[in-house]
Design a protein around this motif. Structure first.
Motif, short mmCIF file in Angstrom:
data_model
loop_
_atom_site.label_atom_id
_atom_site.label_comp_id
_atom_site.label_asym_id
_atom_site.label_seq_id
_atom_site.Cartn_x
_atom_site.Cartn_y
_atom_site.Cartn_z
N VAL A 1 -7.56 -3.04 4.47
CA VAL A 1 -7.72 -3.19 6.34
C VAL A 1 -6.68 -3.51 6.72
CG1 VAL A 1 -7.57 -5.06 7.34
CG2 VAL A 1 -9.81 -4.85 5.98
N ARG A 2 -4.86 -3.74 5.53
CA ARG A 2 -3.86 -3.72 5.84
C ARG A 2 -3.68 -2.24 5.95
NH1 ARG A 2 -0.42 -4.33 1.72
NH2 ARG A 2 -1.95 -5.98 1.19
N GLU A 3 -4.25 -1.60 4.83
CA GLU A 3 -3.91 0.06 4.95
C GLU A 3 -4.56 0.88 6.12
OE1 GLU A 3 -4.22 3.93 2.26
OE2 GLU A 3 -5.76 2.21 1.56
N SER A 4 -5.74 0.23 6.74
CA SER A 4 -6.22 1.31 7.90
C SER A 4 -5.34 0.32 9.17
CB SER A 4 -7.32 0.20 7.95
OG SER A 4 -8.30 0.59 6.85
N ILE A 5 -4.54 -0.72 9.21
CA ILE A 5 -4.29 -1.03 10.16
C ILE A 5 -3.18 -0.16 10.71
CG2 ILE A 5 -2.17 -2.63 11.25
CD1 ILE A 5 -3.87 -5.15 10.47
N PHE A 6 -1.97 0.29 9.37
CA PHE A 6 -0.97 1.03 9.12
C PHE A 6 -1.09 2.60 9.70
CE2 PHE A 6 1.05 -3.26 7.46
CZ PHE A 6 2.26 -2.95 8.28
N ASN A 7 -2.41 2.88 8.97
CA ASN A 7 -3.05 4.07 9.37
C ASN A 7 -2.84 4.52 11.17
OD1 ASN A 7 -2.81 5.23 6.99
ND2 ASN A 7 -4.91 4.82 6.61
N LEU A 8 -3.62 3.47 11.80
CA LEU A 8 -4.02 3.40 12.80
C LEU A 8 -3.01 3.22 13.89
CD1 LEU A 8 -5.64 3.20 15.31
CD2 LEU A 8 -6.16 0.79 14.93
N LEU A 9 -1.97 2.57 13.63
CA LEU A 9 -0.54 2.07 14.04
C LEU A 9 0.42 3.80 13.93
CD1 LEU A 9 1.11 -1.13 12.99
CD2 LEU A 9 0.39 -0.02 15.18
N VAL A 10 0.47 4.47 13.10
CA VAL A 10 1.40 5.80 12.25
C VAL A 10 0.47 7.43 12.77
CG1 VAL A 10 1.52 7.18 10.76
CG2 VAL A 10 2.12 5.23 10.87
N ASN A 11 -0.85 7.48 13.10
CA ASN A 11 -2.15 7.81 13.69
C ASN A 11 -2.30 7.86 15.34
OD1 ASN A 11 -0.85 9.70 11.45
ND2 ASN A 11 -2.24 8.04 10.45
N LEU B 1 1.88 -7.99 5.79
CA LEU B 1 2.10 -7.45 6.94
C LEU B 1 3.33 -7.24 7.27
CD1 LEU B 1 -1.21 -8.68 8.96
CD2 LEU B 1 -1.53 -6.46 8.08
N GLY B 2 4.13 -8.21 7.43
CA GLY B 2 5.49 -8.27 7.69
C GLY B 2 6.15 -7.54 6.29
N VAL C 1 0.30 -0.98 -0.16
CA VAL C 1 0.14 0.29 -0.16
C VAL C 1 0.73 1.30 -0.01
CG1 VAL C 1 -1.84 1.09 1.14
CG2 VAL C 1 -1.71 -1.38 0.93
N SER C 2 1.96 0.95 0.55
CA SER C 2 2.76 3.00 0.98
C SER C 2 4.29 2.10 1.07
CB SER C 2 2.02 3.29 2.42
OG SER C 2 3.08 4.77 2.30
N GLY C 3 5.07 3.48 0.43
CA GLY C 3 5.82 3.16 1.46
C GLY C 3 7.13 2.88 -0.08
#
Length: 189
Positions: free
Chosen positions: A32-42, A64-65, A4-6
């Motif tokens: 869902v993966r994008e939502s998880i990483f947004n939650l972790l970062v924000n 995920l990894g 999704v990103s990076g």
């Protein structure tokens, strides 16, 4: 399924289609993966990804990894005992050319044993839904010293889960049929 990103943003990963029930593969969707990483970062956790040592339990495709590596994690260790999952993870590691930043263990995540080396800062846990495997894997990781004291744990299930002994829940979000729990180690009394 894609990153999704990076640094690998947009790269398509090896697909399992809609999943493989026989192999218990149910890939986390891109959304869902994008939502998880947004939650972790924000989510007020600082930056839990950059430079992190990542543990991906019940890794499946490794998405995920690998997403964490794409976003700046230093290392990812994948744990899955499925033959098909092992092949998918190996294929995805090769596709992204991250062999030097990864390790793949064919092991039951519920029977990790003691860790040799440094513990992990960020733990992803995506067990087969509804089989109580997540609680057992978290206990094994805690008992074996796999989880760093300040680590964040991201646990996916199909329903809200009770927080296992030794952990505290920071957050829980529902995305469609997926409940995402954010946990940390409980402070000693």
């Amino acid at each position: 399924m894609r990153i999704v990103s990076g640094r690998f943003k947009g790269t398509a990963l090896t697909s399992v289609g809609k999943g493989d029930a026989g192999a218990h593969l149910r890939p986390t969707t891109d959304r869902v993966r994008e939502s998880i990483f947004n939650l972790l970062v924000n989510g007020g956790y600082g930056d839990p990804i950059t430079g992190a040592r990542v543990l991906d339990l019940f890794a499946g495709t490794g998405a995920l990894g690998l997403e964490a590596l794409s976003r700046g994690a230093a290392f990812a260790q994948f744990v899955d005992d499925g033959t098909k999952a092992q092949r998918l993870i190996r294929d995805n590691i090769s596709l992204l050319r991250v062999q030097s930043e990864t390790k793949l263990y064919r092991r039951d995540a519920r029977k990790l044993g003691p860790l040799e080396g440094a513990p992990f800062d960020l733990v992803f846990l995506d067990p087969p839904y509804g089989k109580a495997m997540g609680q057992k894997a978290l206990s094994a990781a805690l008992d074996g010293g796999w989880i760093a004291p300040e680590a964040l744990i991201v646990w996916e299930e199909n329903a809200p889960q009770p927080t296992p002994d030794g952990f505290e829940q920071y957050d829980m979000r529902k995305y469609g049929d997926t409940c995402v729990h954010i946990l940390g180690l409980a402070e000693a009394p």
